[in-house]
Design an enzyme around this catalytic site. Sequence first.
Site: not given
Ligand code: ADP
Length: 490
Positions: A118, A202, A237, A293
């Site tokens: 990431k 972040e 999430h 993917r």
């Molecule tokens: P993973 O790859 O573990 O699934 P992601 O980075 O795709 O994690 O994030 C999954 C979810 O987490 C997002 O859809 C959102 O709901 C929450 N999320 C991630 N980063 C943030 C952020 N900076 N602020 C608010 N919510 C976040």
Amino acid sequence: MAYFNKILVANRGEIAIRIMRACREFGIDSIGIYSSADKNAFHVNYADEAFLVGEAPPTKSYLNIDRIIDIAKNADTDAIHPGYGFLSENAEFARRCEEEDITFIGPSSRTIEMMGSKVASRDLAKNAGVPILPGTPGAVTDVDEAISIAEHIGYPVIIKASAGGGGIGMQVVEHPDMIEEAVNGAMRIAASAFGDSAVFIEKYLTRPRHIEVQVLCDDHGNQTHLFERECSIQRRHQKLIEEAPCPIMDDVTREKITKAALKVAEKSNYVNAGTVEFLYSKGKFYFMEMNTRLQVEHTVTELITGIDIVGEQIIVASGKEMSYSQDEITLRGHAIECRVNAEDPLNNFAADPGKITLYRSPGGPGIRVDSGVYQGYTIPPNYDSMIAKLCAWDMSRDHAIGRMRRAISEYVIAGVKTTLPLHHAIMHNQHYINGDTHTHFLQEEDVQRTLKRYILEEEARMAHLATPLRDGKKVAAVVAGVTALIAKNQ
Ligand code: ADP
């Protein structure tokens, strides 16, 4: 038309079947693999040939690269489709396929490796001129550094594992008092879950929308997008409902967000299907990550574009040009996907594996069910709890919601608790109907209140439908029992 002779599907459940369906349509033999816990799984039955890959977890089975490659070679397989989860974003697996001259249906191992971090992909997006959230420039290795960066960004912040996925290792920190413990905890979890302790920080947005763009690229310089999906309805999430298009998207933002996604694809020399994920808040979007993917929710994009994404993945992986140019990809109507998980929505989504005693799946106009289960099947406790995806399409969002409600009312699954009653509740929630959603939608107090009532109502109806002898007395008794239950919970 045979792009390959045999494709091994290195996955299980509904997605294995989805991929095997594409193979069958193309006249390609599908090779299934299964763990000992999956002997009776539907994907084993659907495959043209199937091989035992190992014992159930905690042993490796679907993650056993050597064994999967052996099976592929012994069965004369010319390609492997990894599905989602398991080895789908494992660069080592893709590299092994490349070395063994078996086509990996997905991007190159190099791309997977780069976008799997990431931190690196955030950097790539930034360099491509795509907005990212304020955060650490790279991975954080030291707690003092983390504290000073968090202070600079301003709380709340989120700590994420660079190699993360599935929401694992993500921690929201509201206050400086918690940062030290959270960073240490996130590093520990990241090291044990992903073998890489790198984390980054972040800005945490409080009520963003999750919007993502499907891209499809080939080896001939064609890089296209298939519009956006909205995936804001989540629990822990993790997505629960997805739809396409995003209900609040205007033409100008769509133009910008799809362009941004294509910039990321271009910068990473992307080939095959992928998804660029963004968070959207107050009229602005920010790159979050790229999934290299097929996504669970590719279905809704297929419904609004009419494009068989898995089919295109196979075509592109065979080295041919994809079937559509950007001009030929059009958006028509609206599609919604509800993930049907064997979970109890009234008990913190606790998994509820077990035997499905009654199963009747919906149909009719505009309905698509991608499922890996059948009546009499026992859902093993070893895997993800998603058992089916229920999708509805219609020309407008309102009508798609109407169809989804109708399909939920037809869907009968007895023997295990599922998320269907929750979906029934959400499809009747006024905020959802207005398109007013965000990633904390399910935690909102008024949503919670109405959800409980609707869930109980839906459970009552399910019990009614599942009653084999539908004589007046039995139905009346079920309804009376449930009415009392609803009254007690109000
Ligand atoms: P993973 O790859 O573990 O699934 P992601 O980075 O795709 O994690 O994030 C999954 C979810 O987490 C997002 O859809 C959102 O709901 C929450 N999320 C991630 N980063 C943030 C952020 N900076 N602020 C608010 N919510 C976040």
